[in-house]
Each structure stands twice: as structure tokens, then as C-alpha cells.
Design a protein around this motif. Structure first.
Motif: not given
Length: 261
Positions: A154, A156-158, A160-162, A228, A231, A234, A238
Motif C-alpha cells: 500500500d 498510497r501515502r507516497w 496514491g496507489r497500491r 511521485e 501525486f 508529494r 508530506r
């Protein structure tokens, strides 16, 4: 006093080096500093393993409480030679797939076997590795199931996707990879390690099948860099914002602990 000193020690260990130095020199009395030094010299610090407690960010945790909630799906692959079917199930970030068959009814039977395996894993152990390994061993006739696995990250924090790993053929290889990524994701800067793992997955040689093929190093690097940049949250921004929040919370905890001690 000993309990407060242990709490203060843990909070100092979590603080940045400069902040820790300022707190010790400006906030702690000479007597309290001596007590803290005595504690550090006589009582070793406890270092939990990297995958203890909550699972690391990026790796799904063992969150099922009711085994009845575990469901497998039928996966249909349409090709020029006809339709193929397989059973597929996502169990806490591990995608488990059965062998491929042309018979829809046979695929339904394999789906039921996958669901039984997942429910048994939850009942056998509260920990993923022990429960999953034992459930696979107890399933019997693994040739009939034809299991293969993929690990889901996962990100998504970096970006936005799995993302999914290439196919993994054995339980041992799957659990080894999962354990290694748990350690990487538990570090202070997880994104570089997870980014490198994603890059290696995309560039690994594999047979072109079901529209899946490896990418060149340049193609993979371009894909990650584009993700990167596009998203909204970024990674650097973040991470910097989260670091400032953690530093502020840590400073507040240190000041409270110093006042109480």
C-alpha cells in the motif's frame, strides 16, 4: 521515580539528537541527570522486533475478527483461445490465486477451498505467519489448488496507489519477503526502501502472460518518478510535515516528563 525515569528515557530516545541535547542540558536538574545516567548504565533498553505490535505502514495487518467475512472471488481471463477461470482471495495484503481452469464449475470448487484455507488461518493463530503457514500445510492436496501468491504494498501515502509483487511460488518465499518488507517499512524513512522494492518488481524478468510483462530500468524509473510528481501529497512535503508534527509532540511529552520527574 523509576517509572518516570524509564518514561523519560524512552521519550529522549525518540527525540532528535539536537532536541535531546537541549532538553538534557536545559530542562533536567543535575540530580535528575545523574539518576538518568544510573538507569541507562544498569538497566538495558528494550528493543522490540521490527514487526512487533501494529504492522508496519505499507503492509496490511491481520485485521479479521470474524472468519466468516473472508471471501474469495472468481477471476475471468478472456483470451483469443477462450475464457479461463481461477479463484482469487486477498488475505491481509497477500493475494492468493488458484490454478487456472477452463471449467467455471471447477473454479467455483477451488474458490470454496481458498475460503476454507483463509478461515482456518484466522482460527489457528492471531499472527499472520503462524496461522497462514499452518493453514496451507493442513489444506492437503496442494497440487489440486495450484497456489501462487502476490504481496500487495500500500503506497498510497507516497504515490496514491497500491502495487503487487510478481508471482511468488512458495509460502516460504512469500513470508520471507513479507518479513523483510515489514522491517523496511518500520524504519524512520520507509519510502526509499519501498520505492526500490517496487522498482525491482517492475524490472524483474517474467513470462508475458495475461498482459503482464517486465519493464526496462528506464521505463520503471520514469513510471515511479511520474507517480511521485503527480501525486497531490508529494512524499517530501508530506514527510516534512509529519516530521514537524512528531517533533512538536515529542517536545511537549519531554517537557511534561521533565516537570513530573
Amino acid at each position: 521515580l523509576q517509572r518516570r525515569l524509564r518514561t523519560l528515557r524512552q521519550q529522549l530516545a525518540a527525540a532528535e539528537a539536537q532536541q535531546r541535547k537541549e532538553i538534557i542540558e536545559e530542562k533536567l536538574s543535575p540530580k535528575l541527570r545523574q539518576e538518568l545516567i544510573w538507569l541507562m548504565e544498569t538497566v538495558p533498553a528494550k528493543r522490540p522486533p521490527c514487526n512487533s505490535g501494529r504492522e508496519a505502514q505499507g503492509i496490511a495487518s491481520w485485521r479479521y475478527k470474524d472468519p466468516a467475512r473472508i471471501k474469495a472471488n472468481l477471476w475471468t481471463m478472456r483470451t483469443s483461445k477462450g475464457d479461463f477461470f481461477a479463484a482469487r482471495m486477498n488475505l491481509c495484503g497477500v493475494v492468493i490465486c488458484s490454478r487456472v481452469t477452463r471449467c467455471l464449475r471447477e473454479a467455483g470448487r477451488l474458490r470454496q477451498r481458498l475460503e476454507d484455507l483463509g478461515r482456518a488461518a484466522v482460527r489457528l493463530s492471531p499472527h499472520f505467519e503462524g496461522g497462514f503457514r499452518q493453514a496451507v500445510e493442513d489444506a492437503g492436496d496442494l497440487d489440486d489448488l495450484g497456489l501462487n501468491f502476490r504481496l500487495v504494498l500500500d503506497l498510497r501515502r507516497w504515490v496514491g496507489r497500491r502495487v503487487q509483487s510478481p508471482t511468488i511460488a512458495s509460502v516460504d518465499a512469500l513470508l520471507h519477503l513479507r518479513g523483510r518488507l515489514l522491517c523496511s517499512a518500520s524504519g524512520p524513512r520507509p519510502w526509499p526502501a519501498l520505492r526500490q522494492e517496487w522498482l525491482s518488481w517492475m524490472t524483474r524478468e517474467r513470462r508475458k502472460r495475461w498482459r503482464s510483462a517486465h519493464r526496462s530500468q528506464e521505463e520503471a524509473e520514469l513510471l515511479i518518478s511520474t507517480a511521485e510528481a503527480s501525486f497531490p501529497g508529494r512524499p517530501k512535503q508530506r514527510l516534512a510535515r509529519n516530521a514537524r508534527r512528531r517533533a512538536a509532540r515529542s517536545a511537549a511529552r519531554l517537557q511534561r516528563a521533565a516537570r513530573q520527574a
